[in-house]
Design a protein around this motif. Structure first.
Motif, short mmCIF file in Angstrom:
data_model
loop_
_atom_site.label_atom_id
_atom_site.label_comp_id
_atom_site.label_asym_id
_atom_site.label_seq_id
_atom_site.Cartn_x
_atom_site.Cartn_y
_atom_site.Cartn_z
N ALA A 36 0.71 -1.29 0.02
CA ALA A 36 0.10 0.16 -0.16
C ALA A 36 0.80 1.18 0.03
N ALA A 37 2.05 1.24 0.76
CA ALA A 37 3.03 2.54 0.86
C ALA A 37 3.53 2.54 -0.60
N TYR A 38 3.88 1.56 -1.13
CA TYR A 38 4.62 1.69 -2.64
C TYR A 38 3.51 2.22 -3.54
N ILE A 39 2.35 1.92 -3.66
CA ILE A 39 1.29 2.57 -4.45
C ILE A 39 0.91 4.06 -4.22
N ILE A 40 0.68 4.18 -2.76
CA ILE A 40 0.51 5.74 -2.57
C ILE A 40 1.71 6.49 -3.07
N LYS A 41 3.06 5.90 -2.57
CA LYS A 41 4.14 6.84 -3.03
C LYS A 41 4.12 6.92 -4.76
N ALA A 42 4.05 5.87 -5.38
CA ALA A 42 3.95 5.88 -6.64
C ALA A 42 3.00 6.94 -7.35
N LYS A 43 1.62 6.82 -6.88
CA LYS A 43 0.65 7.59 -7.26
C LYS A 43 1.10 9.28 -7.04
N LYS A 44 1.74 9.27 -5.79
CA LYS A 44 2.21 10.71 -5.65
C LYS A 44 3.20 11.36 -6.70
N ASN A 45 4.03 10.51 -6.96
CA ASN A 45 4.93 10.55 -8.04
C ASN A 45 4.54 10.89 -9.32
N GLY A 46 3.23 10.79 -9.57
CA GLY A 46 2.64 10.90 -11.03
C GLY A 46 2.87 9.81 -11.86
N ILE A 47 3.00 8.57 -11.12
CA ILE A 47 3.03 7.13 -12.15
C ILE A 47 1.60 6.80 -12.41
#
Length: 64
Positions: free
Chosen positions: A20-31
């Motif tokens: 979940a943390a990986y997905i949230i971080k990736a979405k915040k980075n615009g991926i």
């Protein structure tokens, strides 16, 4: 519930939390397409993991 059950639950919770943390971080980075090999240049029109690569190949063929 024994100590082994608690350890198993903790490990599963750690795995789910990390994902979940990986997905949230990736979405915040615009991926747009998480897990896509072309995620940095992806247009977001993926229907599957191979969507970006297929779209990119078709664009290159149209340019020829």
């Amino acid at each position: 519930m024994g100590p082994i059950d608690i350890i198993v639950i903790a490990v599963i919770a750690l795995i789910v939390g990390s994902a979940a943390a990986y997905i949230i971080k990736a979405k915040k980075n615009g991926i747009k397409c998480i897990g896509c090999s072309d995620s940095a240049t992806c247009t977001g029109n993926c229907s599957a993991c191979h969507g970006c690569s297929t779209a990119k190949k078709s664009e290159q063929q149209e340019k020829r």
